[in-house]
Design an enzyme around this catalytic site. Sequence first.
Site, mmCIF file in Angstrom:
data_model
loop_
_atom_site.group_PDB
_atom_site.id
_atom_site.type_symbol
_atom_site.label_atom_id
_atom_site.label_comp_id
_atom_site.label_asym_id
_atom_site.label_seq_id
_atom_site.Cartn_x
_atom_site.Cartn_y
_atom_site.Cartn_z
ATOM 1 N N SER A 141 0.219 3.345 11.945
ATOM 2 C CA SER A 141 1.511 3.855 11.473
ATOM 3 C C SER A 141 2.507 3.903 12.617
ATOM 4 O O SER A 141 2.120 4.087 13.780
ATOM 5 C CB SER A 141 1.337 5.273 10.925
ATOM 6 O OG SER A 141 2.598 5.863 10.668
ATOM 7 N N TYR A 156 -1.960 13.609 12.237
ATOM 8 C CA TYR A 156 -1.825 12.278 11.621
ATOM 9 C C TYR A 156 -1.455 11.245 12.690
ATOM 10 O O TYR A 156 -2.034 10.157 12.746
ATOM 11 C CB TYR A 156 -0.770 12.338 10.512
ATOM 12 C CG TYR A 156 -0.537 11.009 9.801
ATOM 13 C CD1 TYR A 156 -1.458 10.505 8.891
ATOM 14 C CD2 TYR A 156 0.627 10.268 10.039
ATOM 15 C CE1 TYR A 156 -1.231 9.297 8.234
ATOM 16 C CE2 TYR A 156 0.857 9.066 9.383
ATOM 17 C CZ TYR A 156 -0.076 8.586 8.484
ATOM 18 O OH TYR A 156 0.149 7.381 7.836
ATOM 19 N N LYS A 160 -3.770 7.996 13.728
ATOM 20 C CA LYS A 160 -3.287 6.616 13.670
ATOM 21 C C LYS A 160 -3.224 5.977 15.056
ATOM 22 O O LYS A 160 -3.375 4.756 15.194
ATOM 23 C CB LYS A 160 -1.919 6.566 12.980
ATOM 24 C CG LYS A 160 -1.981 6.926 11.491
ATOM 25 C CD LYS A 160 -2.967 6.052 10.726
ATOM 26 C CE LYS A 160 -2.826 6.156 9.222
ATOM 27 N NZ LYS A 160 -3.834 5.358 8.504
HETATM 28 P P1 NAD Z 1 -1.681 6.325 -1.037
HETATM 29 O O1 NAD Z 1 -1.807 7.818 -0.983
HETATM 30 O O2 NAD Z 1 -0.832 5.721 -2.116
HETATM 31 O O3 NAD Z 1 -3.138 5.672 -1.135
HETATM 32 C C1 NAD Z 1 -4.200 6.081 -0.317
HETATM 33 C C2 NAD Z 1 -5.505 5.812 -1.041
HETATM 34 O O4 NAD Z 1 -6.600 6.194 -0.190
HETATM 35 C C3 NAD Z 1 -5.677 6.598 -2.339
HETATM 36 O O5 NAD Z 1 -6.020 5.705 -3.391
HETATM 37 C C4 NAD Z 1 -6.818 7.565 -2.034
HETATM 38 O O6 NAD Z 1 -7.635 7.880 -3.173
HETATM 39 C C5 NAD Z 1 -7.594 6.773 -0.992
HETATM 40 N N1 NAD Z 1 -8.470 7.633 -0.187
HETATM 41 C C6 NAD Z 1 -8.186 8.847 0.357
HETATM 42 N N2 NAD Z 1 -9.265 9.337 0.995
HETATM 43 C C7 NAD Z 1 -10.253 8.413 0.849
HETATM 44 C C8 NAD Z 1 -11.604 8.340 1.282
HETATM 45 N N3 NAD Z 1 -12.172 9.347 1.983
HETATM 46 N N4 NAD Z 1 -12.337 7.246 0.960
HETATM 47 C C9 NAD Z 1 -11.778 6.240 0.248
HETATM 48 N N5 NAD Z 1 -10.505 6.244 -0.191
HETATM 49 C C10 NAD Z 1 -9.756 7.322 0.103
HETATM 50 O O7 NAD Z 1 -1.209 5.900 0.417
HETATM 51 P P2 NAD Z 1 -0.381 4.615 0.964
HETATM 52 O O8 NAD Z 1 1.002 5.047 1.234
HETATM 53 O O9 NAD Z 1 -0.651 3.415 0.130
HETATM 54 O O10 NAD Z 1 -1.068 4.460 2.408
HETATM 55 C C11 NAD Z 1 -2.057 3.484 2.710
HETATM 56 C C12 NAD Z 1 -2.319 3.521 4.201
HETATM 57 O O11 NAD Z 1 -1.127 3.202 4.913
HETATM 58 C C13 NAD Z 1 -2.765 4.896 4.718
HETATM 59 O O12 NAD Z 1 -3.740 4.710 5.732
HETATM 60 C C14 NAD Z 1 -1.502 5.471 5.297
HETATM 61 O O13 NAD Z 1 -1.748 6.436 6.285
HETATM 62 C C15 NAD Z 1 -0.843 4.220 5.864
HETATM 63 N N6 NAD Z 1 0.601 4.325 6.043
HETATM 64 C C16 NAD Z 1 1.434 4.567 5.001
HETATM 65 C C17 NAD Z 1 2.807 4.665 5.222
HETATM 66 C C18 NAD Z 1 3.788 4.936 4.108
HETATM 67 O O14 NAD Z 1 4.963 5.185 4.422
HETATM 68 N N7 NAD Z 1 3.401 4.879 2.854
HETATM 69 C C19 NAD Z 1 3.311 4.509 6.518
HETATM 70 C C20 NAD Z 1 2.444 4.256 7.559
HETATM 71 C C21 NAD Z 1 1.083 4.146 7.315
#
Ligand code: NAD
Length: 250
Positions: A141, A156, A160
């Site tokens: 991230s 967090y 990351k």
């Molecule tokens: P999201 O919340 O839509 O999806 C995350 C998924 O992970 C969910 O389906 C959840 O059930 C699953 N999950 C949670 N704990 C779990 C576990 N222990 N085992 C298996 N699955 C598990 O999130 P997103 O926004 O799609 O984020 C995806 C990734 O990208 C994450 O790692 C997040 O930190 C990273 N990220 C997101 C953003 C953003 O702005 N959306 C920015 C930077 C990084």
Amino acid sequence: MGLLDGLCVIITGAASPRGLGKATAKLFAEHGARVAILDLDAGAAEAAAADLGKGHLGLACNVTDKDACEAAVAEVLDRLGRIDVLVNNAGITQPLKIMDIGPANYDAVLDVSLRGTLYMSQAVIPAMRAQKSGSIVNLSSVSAQRGGGIFGGPHYSAAKAGVLGLTKAMARELAPDNVRVNAICPGFIATDITAGKLTPEMQKAVLDGIPMGRAGEAKDVAGCALFLASDLSAYCTGTEVDVNGGSLIH
Ligand code: NAD
């Protein structure tokens, strides 16, 4: 011709309907991959896989549980025959200040992103090493690079940043076996991880800090993941690729 024709892929945390994992799964399937979606709930993972069309797989797997990771990978190998790409996408976040992070908060956030990335990678590495090819893509991230400031707390950012260190060290160790490991650093992408949790003021402050003037879309991250998963990035390993609309230029 798809960029991933004949390849088998695992994506963790890809059941979230508007999430980065699901968008990546969809794009990978369009490019010819067979996709295994791993998420906490079996029914949600199966439904997400069914959405992609025929020949895909949805499995329950809590990535913080080493035995569960090994069992899921064994099942994917059994049913799809090989694993060419792993996308470590599962992650959770919490908007806490430094003094409010309790032991349970630390464990929850670090365990899914960092421990989960380690366990899932350990589970697929033997198969990738044996076939002398593979690509592991880890979701870090912009919070790791710029010290948070969007939504997630310091734990967090630490999780990351840990993912970035793990990515680079795995890249170095696995390169002789032609297994590449790269990280994506998304900026602010509109998904359910922050949906409804940002005040209008927070939202405005975030958008003001993005030179491109818009939040990212899940498909912006999926495109980067496709590049890193495919042979287009054959000589890239240990990289961190920014997908952030210019919100961190360094
Ligand atoms: P999201 O919340 O839509 O999806 C995350 C998924 O992970 C969910 O389906 C959840 O059930 C699953 N999950 C949670 N704990 C779990 C576990 N222990 N085992 C298996 N699955 C598990 O999130 P997103 O926004 O799609 O984020 C995806 C990734 O990208 C994450 O790692 C997040 O930190 C990273 N990220 C997101 C953003 C953003 O702005 N959306 C920015 C930077 C990084």
